[in-house]
Scaffold this active site. Sequence first.
Site, short mmCIF file in Angstrom:
data_model
loop_
_atom_site.label_atom_id
_atom_site.label_comp_id
_atom_site.label_asym_id
_atom_site.label_seq_id
_atom_site.Cartn_x
_atom_site.Cartn_y
_atom_site.Cartn_z
N ARG A 82 2.30 -6.81 8.73
CA ARG A 82 1.57 -5.61 9.44
C ARG A 82 2.16 -5.30 10.82
O ARG A 82 2.12 -4.04 11.23
CB ARG A 82 0.09 -5.80 9.41
CG ARG A 82 -0.56 -5.98 8.19
CD ARG A 82 -2.05 -6.21 8.13
NE ARG A 82 -2.80 -5.71 6.91
CZ ARG A 82 -4.00 -6.23 6.56
NH1 ARG A 82 -4.43 -7.00 7.41
NH2 ARG A 82 -4.48 -5.83 5.46
N ASN A 102 -2.16 0.14 7.15
CA ASN A 102 -1.51 -1.26 7.65
C ASN A 102 -0.86 -1.85 6.43
O ASN A 102 -0.46 -3.12 6.58
CB ASN A 102 -2.65 -2.20 8.07
CG ASN A 102 -3.71 -2.43 6.81
OD1 ASN A 102 -3.34 -2.13 5.75
ND2 ASN A 102 -4.92 -3.05 7.06
N LYS A 114 0.88 -1.21 -0.04
CA LYS A 114 0.02 0.11 -0.10
C LYS A 114 0.80 1.24 -0.20
O LYS A 114 2.10 1.38 0.19
CB LYS A 114 -0.86 -0.11 1.27
CG LYS A 114 -1.92 -1.04 1.34
CD LYS A 114 -2.90 -1.07 2.31
CE LYS A 114 -4.02 -2.32 2.29
NZ LYS A 114 -5.06 -2.00 3.48
N HIS A 152 -2.10 -5.28 1.38
CA HIS A 152 -3.41 -5.98 1.24
C HIS A 152 -3.20 -7.49 0.77
O HIS A 152 -1.95 -7.79 0.13
CB HIS A 152 -4.15 -5.35 0.30
CG HIS A 152 -5.19 -6.26 -0.30
ND1 HIS A 152 -6.66 -6.13 0.34
CD2 HIS A 152 -5.53 -7.31 -1.32
CE1 HIS A 152 -7.24 -7.33 -0.63
NE2 HIS A 152 -6.73 -7.58 -1.38
N TYR A 192 -12.49 -1.87 -3.60
CA TYR A 192 -13.04 -2.04 -2.31
C TYR A 192 -14.52 -1.92 -2.22
O TYR A 192 -15.11 -1.43 -1.11
CB TYR A 192 -12.32 -0.93 -1.35
CG TYR A 192 -10.90 -1.54 -1.06
CD1 TYR A 192 -10.82 -2.45 0.03
CD2 TYR A 192 -9.88 -0.65 -1.39
CE1 TYR A 192 -9.22 -2.85 0.26
CE2 TYR A 192 -8.56 -1.01 -1.08
CZ TYR A 192 -8.30 -2.12 -0.06
OH TYR A 192 -7.13 -2.32 0.43
N GLU A 223 -9.67 -10.24 -7.80
CA GLU A 223 -8.64 -9.26 -7.66
C GLU A 223 -7.43 -9.59 -8.52
O GLU A 223 -6.96 -8.37 -8.99
CB GLU A 223 -8.11 -9.13 -6.13
CG GLU A 223 -9.43 -8.91 -5.14
CD GLU A 223 -8.77 -9.13 -3.77
OE1 GLU A 223 -7.62 -9.50 -3.51
OE2 GLU A 223 -9.68 -8.48 -2.72
N PHE A 259 -15.25 3.38 7.54
CA PHE A 259 -13.93 3.55 6.96
C PHE A 259 -13.72 3.60 5.42
O PHE A 259 -12.61 3.84 5.06
CB PHE A 259 -12.91 2.56 7.72
CG PHE A 259 -13.18 1.04 7.08
CD1 PHE A 259 -12.83 0.53 6.07
CD2 PHE A 259 -13.95 0.36 7.86
CE1 PHE A 259 -12.95 -0.72 5.70
CE2 PHE A 259 -14.36 -1.07 7.63
CZ PHE A 259 -13.81 -1.58 6.32
N THR A 306 -5.65 -7.13 10.67
CA THR A 306 -6.06 -5.96 9.95
C THR A 306 -5.43 -4.72 10.92
O THR A 306 -4.70 -3.84 10.33
CB THR A 306 -7.49 -5.70 9.81
OG1 THR A 306 -8.11 -6.71 9.06
CG2 THR A 306 -7.80 -4.38 9.05
O1 CDP Z 1 -7.21 -5.76 4.62
P1 CDP Z 1 -8.19 -6.88 5.50
O2 CDP Z 1 -8.82 -7.87 4.71
O3 CDP Z 1 -7.42 -7.35 6.74
O4 CDP Z 1 -9.24 -5.90 6.32
P2 CDP Z 1 -10.70 -5.41 5.79
O5 CDP Z 1 -11.75 -5.50 6.91
O6 CDP Z 1 -11.07 -6.27 4.39
O7 CDP Z 1 -10.56 -3.89 5.31
C1 CDP Z 1 -10.02 -3.38 4.38
C2 CDP Z 1 -9.03 -2.46 4.47
O8 CDP Z 1 -9.62 -1.24 5.14
C3 CDP Z 1 -8.09 -2.46 5.81
O9 CDP Z 1 -6.79 -3.41 5.49
C4 CDP Z 1 -7.40 -1.26 6.36
O10 CDP Z 1 -6.74 -0.59 5.38
C5 CDP Z 1 -8.86 -0.55 6.10
N1 CDP Z 1 -9.66 -0.51 7.44
C6 CDP Z 1 -9.72 0.64 8.08
O11 CDP Z 1 -9.06 1.71 7.77
N2 CDP Z 1 -10.33 0.76 9.31
C7 CDP Z 1 -11.20 -0.50 9.71
N3 CDP Z 1 -11.70 -0.39 11.04
C8 CDP Z 1 -11.11 -1.66 8.95
C9 CDP Z 1 -10.57 -1.57 7.58
MG MG Z 2 -10.24 -7.85 3.11
#
Ligand code: CDP
Ligand code: MG
Length: 132
Positions: free
Chosen positions: A101, A111, A8, A114, A48, A125, A56, A90
Amino acid sequence: METLFIIKPDAVGKGVAALITKRIQEKGFRIIDSKTLKLSEQEAGEFYSIHKGKPFYDELVDFMTSGEIVVLRLEREDAVRYLREVVGATNPSNANPGTIRKDFGTSVCTNAVHASDSDENAKREIAFFFKK
Ligand code: CDP
Ligand code: MG
């Protein structure tokens, strides 16, 4: 089996993309294809789209369009599950020691990386970035 990995804008901006890529290769992943690019707002929103409407989402799209990203198409046995393990939780504060991470993420949004979360999403994807 294949999965999609993204370094990222926070990690690319800090100059740790090569270091993260090396770690991934050391974990047994083979790089099938890769590209460096900057996402448009529309592209980030589409990538996304499953998070549209979540609190978020806007911050996530802003962040993901804030600089260049490195996208890697990876192959390995058990690729999707194992990459998620190597990447960590995450929220970097909850990520296990030794995960990407934990070492490179700075907040739940920024973080560092991805990783696809299922075989079905990995296919979607990979097609998003690599199939014409
Ligand atoms: O990336 P991951 O699959 O672990 O998490 P996700 O729940 O699919 O969320 C996608 C991305 O959104 C995360 O990797 C974070 O960059 C962001 N995010 C955030 O900013 N705040 C949250 N509470 C959850 C996710
Ligand atoms: Mg995800």
